[in-house]
Design a protein around this motif. Sequence first.
Motif, PDB file in Angstrom:
ATOM      1  N   ASP A   1      49.278  42.742  40.608  1.00 53.17           N
ATOM      2  CA  ASP A   1      48.039  44.154  40.595  1.00 53.17           C
ATOM      3  C   ASP A   1      46.879  43.983  39.634  1.00 53.17           C
ATOM      4  N   THR A   2      46.216  43.433  39.676  1.00 51.56           N
ATOM      5  CA  THR A   2      45.021  42.481  38.882  1.00 51.56           C
ATOM      6  C   THR A   2      43.937  43.553  37.399  1.00 51.56           C
TER       7      THR A   2
ATOM      8  N   GLN B   1      37.354  44.841  35.302  1.00 51.76           N
ATOM      9  CA  GLN B   1      36.077  45.224  35.017  1.00 51.76           C
ATOM     10  C   GLN B   1      35.502  44.461  35.200  1.00 51.76           C
ATOM     11  N   THR B   2      34.169  44.981  35.781  1.00 49.29           N
ATOM     12  CA  THR B   2      32.594  44.150  36.170  1.00 49.29           C
ATOM     13  C   THR B   2      32.141  43.827  34.660  1.00 49.29           C
TER      14      THR B   2
ATOM     15  N   ASP C   1      39.195  52.998  29.824  1.00 49.55           N
ATOM     16  CA  ASP C   1      40.744  53.207  30.625  1.00 49.55           C
ATOM     17  C   ASP C   1      41.619  53.565  29.842  1.00 49.55           C
TER      18      ASP C   1
ATOM     19  N   ARG D   1      40.427  56.126  34.146  1.00 46.01           N
ATOM     20  CA  ARG D   1      39.018  56.669  33.004  1.00 46.01           C
ATOM     21  C   ARG D   1      39.194  57.778  32.284  1.00 46.01           C
TER      22      ARG D   1
ATOM     23  N   ARG E   1      33.125  52.312  41.700  1.00 47.88           N
ATOM     24  CA  ARG E   1      33.313  53.258  40.474  1.00 47.88           C
ATOM     25  C   ARG E   1      31.488  53.473  40.488  1.00 47.88           C
TER      26      ARG E   1
HETATM   27  C1  6R9 Z   1      37.406  44.794  39.234  1.00 47.61           C
HETATM   28  C2  6R9 Z   1      37.030  46.163  39.269  1.00 47.61           C
HETATM   29  C3  6R9 Z   1      36.331  48.952  36.906  1.00 47.61           C
HETATM   30  C4  6R9 Z   1      37.595  49.969  37.172  1.00 47.61           C
HETATM   31  C5  6R9 Z   1      39.260  50.098  35.407  1.00 47.61           C
HETATM   32  C6  6R9 Z   1      40.212  50.925  36.448  1.00 47.61           C
HETATM   33  C7  6R9 Z   1      39.969  50.126  37.825  1.00 47.61           C
HETATM   34  C8  6R9 Z   1      40.369  48.213  38.224  1.00 47.61           C
HETATM   35  C9  6R9 Z   1      42.188  48.312  38.791  1.00 47.61           C
HETATM   36  C10 6R9 Z   1      42.055  49.456  38.261  1.00 47.61           C
HETATM   37  C11 6R9 Z   1      44.485  50.436  37.660  1.00 47.61           C
HETATM   38  C12 6R9 Z   1      43.850  48.146  38.377  1.00 47.61           C
HETATM   39  N1  6R9 Z   1      40.584  49.013  38.184  1.00 47.61           N
HETATM   40  N2  6R9 Z   1      41.479  47.176  38.670  1.00 47.61           N
HETATM   41  N3  6R9 Z   1      42.989  50.727  37.892  1.00 47.61           N
HETATM   42  N4  6R9 Z   1      44.689  48.992  38.307  1.00 47.61           N
HETATM   43  N5  6R9 Z   1      44.605  46.575  39.195  1.00 47.61           N
HETATM   44  O1  6R9 Z   1      37.397  47.128  40.399  1.00 47.61           O
HETATM   45  O2  6R9 Z   1      35.950  46.389  38.945  1.00 47.61           O
HETATM   46  O3  6R9 Z   1      34.838  47.944  39.721  1.00 47.61           O
HETATM   47  O4  6R9 Z   1      34.181  47.741  36.477  1.00 47.61           O
HETATM   48  O5  6R9 Z   1      36.103  48.625  38.350  1.00 47.61           O
HETATM   49  O6  6R9 Z   1      38.467  50.125  37.818  1.00 47.61           O
HETATM   50  O7  6R9 Z   1      39.505  52.245  36.391  1.00 47.61           O
HETATM   51  O8  6R9 Z   1      37.918  49.747  34.234  1.00 47.61           O
HETATM   52  P1  6R9 Z   1      34.807  48.146  38.513  1.00 47.61           P
END
Ligand code: 6R9
Length: 646
Positions: free
Chosen positions: A408-409, A412-413, A497, A512, A523
Amino acid sequence: MSETVYPVPAQWRDSAVISADAYETMYARSKNDPHAFWLEQAQRLDWIKTPTQTDNSSFHKADFAINWFEDGVLNVAANCLDRHLDTRGDQPAILWAGDDPSEQRTITYRELHAEVCKFANVLKDQGVRKGDRVTIYMPMIPEAAMALLACARIGAIHSVVFGGFSPEALAGRLTDCDSSIVITADEGLRGGKAVPLKANVDAALALSHSVTRVIVVQRTGNNVPMTAGRDFWYHALAAQASTDCPAEPMNAEDPLFILYTSGSTGKPKGVLHTSGGYLLWASMTHAYVFDHKPGDVYWCTADVGWVTGHSYVVYGPLANGATSVMFEGVPNYPDHSRFWQVVDQFKVTTFYTAPTAIRALMREGEAWVDRCDLSSLRLLGSVGEPINPEAWEWYNRVVGKGQCPIVDTWWQTETGGHLISPLPGATALKPGSATKPLFGVFPEILDNDGRVLSGAAEGILAIAKSWPGQMRTVWGDHERFFQTYFASYPGKYFTGDGARRDADDYYWITGRVDDVINVSGHRMGTAEVESALVAHETVAEAAVVGMPHDIKGQGIYAYVTLNANEVPSEALRKALIQWVRHEIGPIATPDVIHFAPGLPKTRSGKIMRRILRKIAEGEIHSLGDTSTLADPSVVEALVRDRVLQP
Ligand code: 6R9
């Protein structure tokens, strides 16, 4: 939240790229001797000039800077292609599965290298030079990956705009980075339906005036209008192009790409990533998190229009010489077993998707999964939003047959690649937790006043130090970059987050904490949807918040106050929904339009979003203090008229 623990399976403990012991030692080294650690990691890339410097960054206003490997010189495309030719030229680099199951393509590293060189020469012939911005608005076809790599080869900066965005959204992004060229296709194909990409580009170019050239890749072959002198078919240009194109030497800190992403305020930000640190991060995390080994068939289902497609369909896997599956379609076309048919057909070993897809498929039942042979799978991944333990358990049991660890990765961008994630050979799993930080990542949990909390705690997630894959600026607005990410909690990167850290030092992302909502892992800034709504002639005011949604994670709940002479109606509701789709794109489709005669405001006129969120969530008994409102009676009306999840 579930607290079940899944220990590292015995066979993984012994054979994984990173074992539990290695994780501890390497993490400690990345903390105590970062310079040596990163010089060593830098060796996973081929440098034209090997860097002698590593981190030279500060998050403080006085000497604010983010720099990595500053004296290194490399070319990203050469790292993804040329260096593999001797060892794996005939290995598939891309296995492409079309929207229609009868369509597929295999592209070896040798072929991809030749195609990218050709594409790069086409761009050069069109006058594209190092540092120029090239906008890519493409379907999920191999030419999309080729276009990215062609830009990287000649040092042009690509800006990929997701093919689901509207002409208006595309136009804004073209203007913002002053792009002179667009690469697109005649049409895209998703779920059996054509997406009018070229027509959208035409509409965008009526609104944005920076573009002088449009290169059109033929995908469906249907007739599309071409403007003489501006629009060119890629196949016609490529017919004369050479397959020989030297890779431009790039400084590690030269820009690689811009990718627009939604923030809590204003228009989308152009997130800028540079060459050396970004590629190192994409490659290192792909290798360790996905335990990449020769022979793997790796499939990330993301579209190349999102950061996940950049880092984990194209750059990370290709830098590592992996075989990367690229999928044009959708999970439920022609039927709900499409994902699993692709896994079966290509013998996928590593599968990486979003919780929203898992939840949607889970709802359709296990039979769709069971009719396919998934025995090739050894590792599963999740990205984009928190994965709820029910979806995690289903993914583990029905897809992974209880045999595949799930990574579970969290990232963020802005982060370029994974920051918090299990390593399958090192980390015991807890469903719903992104677990532990990767090397060189130092997360902190802060309270609202910015105090660092220790031990088990819940609060705001910040990162204490720079890492190589970090974004370098917001295109054209360095001050906004600083203000957005480094001003709230001085000296730290503010992620936006919230997170909880448990007694085992595991991180649980809670979602968030700003005005960004996460719809199906995408997003969306509430401000963007609001500005689209108020641009409609009937709307006086709008406030948008997230609402819980079974499949999408969050849905879009829009409170709309109409102009005095307008009357709410079903027809107007539909018209407003269509309007937002038109202004931004289908991913921004509001789930609820709540016609509200008034919005709750403080006496100074600020909309109290906390209350609107609670009403949308159905938590009407915990609205908190409403006494500071200018007119508390509006809240009663909102509660009475609240729309339940459709
Ligand atoms: C890679 C991607 C980023 C936002 C991030 C968070 C949410 C992404 C998550 C996760 C919980 C995970 N997020 N992966 N929340 N567990 N494994 O999605 O980038 O489109 O920029 O979104 O997505 O809230 O801040 P992006």
